[in-house]
Design an enzyme around this catalytic site. Structure first.
Site, PDB file in Angstrom:
ATOM      1  N   GLY A  85      84.307  84.249  45.649  1.00 21.13           N
ATOM      2  CA  GLY A  85      83.758  85.414  44.613  1.00 21.13           C
ATOM      3  C   GLY A  85      83.832  84.686  43.345  1.00 21.13           C
ATOM      4  N   GLU A  86      84.207  84.840  42.248  1.00 24.75           N
ATOM      5  CA  GLU A  86      84.242  84.398  40.886  1.00 24.75           C
ATOM      6  C   GLU A  86      85.687  84.187  40.342  1.00 24.75           C
ATOM      7  OE1 GLU A  86      82.033  82.530  39.265  1.00 24.75           O
ATOM      8  OE2 GLU A  86      83.509  82.313  37.844  1.00 24.75           O
ATOM      9  N   SER A  87      86.185  83.105  39.994  1.00 25.11           N
ATOM     10  CA  SER A  87      87.485  82.819  39.841  1.00 25.11           C
ATOM     11  C   SER A  87      87.914  83.380  38.536  1.00 25.11           C
ATOM     12  CB  SER A  87      87.984  81.482  39.991  1.00 25.11           C
ATOM     13  OG  SER A  87      87.024  80.534  39.317  1.00 25.11           O
TER      14      SER A  87
ATOM     15  N   CYS B  93      87.459  79.208  48.615  1.00 22.60           N
ATOM     16  CA  CYS B  93      86.485  78.882  47.467  1.00 22.60           C
ATOM     17  C   CYS B  93      87.029  79.349  46.058  1.00 22.60           C
ATOM     18  CB  CYS B  93      85.048  79.512  47.680  1.00 22.60           C
ATOM     19  SG  CYS B  93      83.748  78.938  46.805  1.00 22.60           S
TER      20      CYS B  93
ATOM     21  N   ARG C 278      85.325  72.761  39.688  1.00 24.17           N
ATOM     22  CA  ARG C 278      84.637  73.895  39.878  1.00 24.17           C
ATOM     23  C   ARG C 278      83.039  73.516  40.020  1.00 24.17           C
ATOM     24  NH1 ARG C 278      83.866  77.811  35.576  1.00 24.17           N
ATOM     25  NH2 ARG C 278      83.274  79.724  36.928  1.00 24.17           N
TER      26      ARG C 278
ATOM     27  N   ILE D 273      79.319  77.617  48.738  1.00 22.94           N
ATOM     28  CA  ILE D 273      78.484  78.464  47.772  1.00 22.94           C
ATOM     29  C   ILE D 273      79.042  78.235  46.528  1.00 22.94           C
ATOM     30  CG2 ILE D 273      77.475  80.619  46.991  1.00 22.94           C
ATOM     31  CD1 ILE D 273      78.129  81.665  50.159  1.00 22.94           C
TER      32      ILE D 273
ATOM     33  N   HIS E 173      83.657  79.033  53.065  1.00 18.84           N
ATOM     34  CA  HIS E 173      84.010  80.381  53.372  1.00 18.84           C
ATOM     35  C   HIS E 173      84.102  80.601  54.805  1.00 18.84           C
ATOM     36  CE1 HIS E 173      83.187  81.973  49.312  1.00 18.84           C
ATOM     37  NE2 HIS E 173      82.290  80.859  48.914  1.00 18.84           N
TER      38      HIS E 173
ATOM     39  N   GLU F   7      85.157  83.103  56.239  1.00 21.11           N
ATOM     40  CA  GLU F   7      84.848  84.292  56.445  1.00 21.11           C
ATOM     41  C   GLU F   7      83.446  84.909  56.558  1.00 21.11           C
ATOM     42  OE1 GLU F   7      85.793  82.899  53.706  1.00 21.11           O
ATOM     43  OE2 GLU F   7      85.033  83.831  51.771  1.00 21.11           O
TER      44      GLU F   7
HETATM   45  N1  GLN Z   1      81.985  79.010  41.557  1.00 19.89           N
HETATM   46  C1  GLN Z   1      82.904  80.020  41.961  1.00 19.89           C
HETATM   47  C2  GLN Z   1      84.140  80.130  40.780  1.00 19.89           C
HETATM   48  O1  GLN Z   1      84.212  79.230  39.977  1.00 19.89           O
HETATM   49  C3  GLN Z   1      83.057  80.079  43.166  1.00 19.89           C
HETATM   50  C4  GLN Z   1      82.276  80.425  44.288  1.00 19.89           C
HETATM   51  C5  GLN Z   1      82.682  81.253  45.461  1.00 19.89           C
HETATM   52  O2  GLN Z   1      83.928  81.700  45.600  1.00 19.89           O
HETATM   53  N2  GLN Z   1      81.689  81.202  46.433  1.00 19.89           N
HETATM   54  O3  GLN Z   1      84.814  80.980  40.862  1.00 19.89           O
END
Ligand code: GLN
Length: 190
Positions: A46-48, A78, A107, A133, A169, A171
């Site tokens: 997701g987005e950290s 990820c 990142r 991704i 990923h 998943e």
């Molecule tokens: N770029 C995202 C982040 O910094 C990670 C991307 C992902 O989980 N697909 O969180």
């Protein structure tokens, strides 16, 4: 096993599906009380920055650090890898992590033109089709970190004790090899 999946943002539903397909009881974790009684925890992609922000707002930040410190098996994919890393390069100013894994992650490491790509890797002695991704890579590993997979020069799957992290990923594919490794090799020995 009872497997908690941090469900604040990101692809937690896909991890719930994968854990369920591996034969475990998977449940969404959104509050600290839901951490008690789980045998393993998954931090999704997701987005950290969003996930750590929400973890702080939901009073989950310290409790998750604590379960990690207490040795609960945790797998991060990820964004989840970033959240487990002790050090980040390319984070936003002051970006925090739960930490625990003695690695430095970069990142969004693979660059803009290849923000997303798929690649065949070797993981634990078998070939694996991996989806990346806006993925991080592992830039530096501590002495007790085992590299389980690389893409080109870079480590993309690592393990240290009860902690497992992948840049990609699993998943999002139907290959359960990484999840099975986590449950069978890491969680079982506890
Ligand atoms: N770029 C995202 C982040 O910094 C990670 C991307 C992902 O989980 N697909 O969180």
């Amino acid at each position: 096993m009872k497997v908690g999946v941090l469900a604040l943002q990101g692809d937690f539903r896909e991890h719930i599906r994968a854990a369920t397909e591996c034969g475990h009881l998977a449940m969404e974790v959104r509050r600290a009380s839901e951490l008690s009684g789980i045998d393993a925890l998954i931090l999704p992609g997701g987005e950290s920055t969003t996930i750590i922000h929400l973890a702080q707002s939901f009073d989950l930040y310290e409790p998750i650090k604590e379960v990690i410190a207490n040795g609960l098996p945790v797998y991060g994919s990820c964004a989840g890898m970033i959240l487990l890393a002790d050090r980040i390069v390319g984070g936003i100013a002051g970006q925090k992590t739960f930490g625990g894994l003695d690695i430095t992650v970069r990142r969004n490491a693979f660059g803009r033109q290849v923000d997303s790509f798929e690649s065949d890797l070797e993981f634990n002695g078998a070939s694996l089709h991996a989806v990346f991704i806006r993925a991080p890579w592992v830039e530096e590993v501590g002495k007790s970190v085992q590299v389980l997979s690389t893409a080109g020069e870079h480590a993309v799957a690592v393990r240290e004790g009860n902690l497992l992290a992948t840049s990609f990923h699993p998943e999002l594919t139907h290959d359960l090899a990484v999840h099975r490794y986590f449950f069978d090799e890491i969680c079982k020995g506890r």
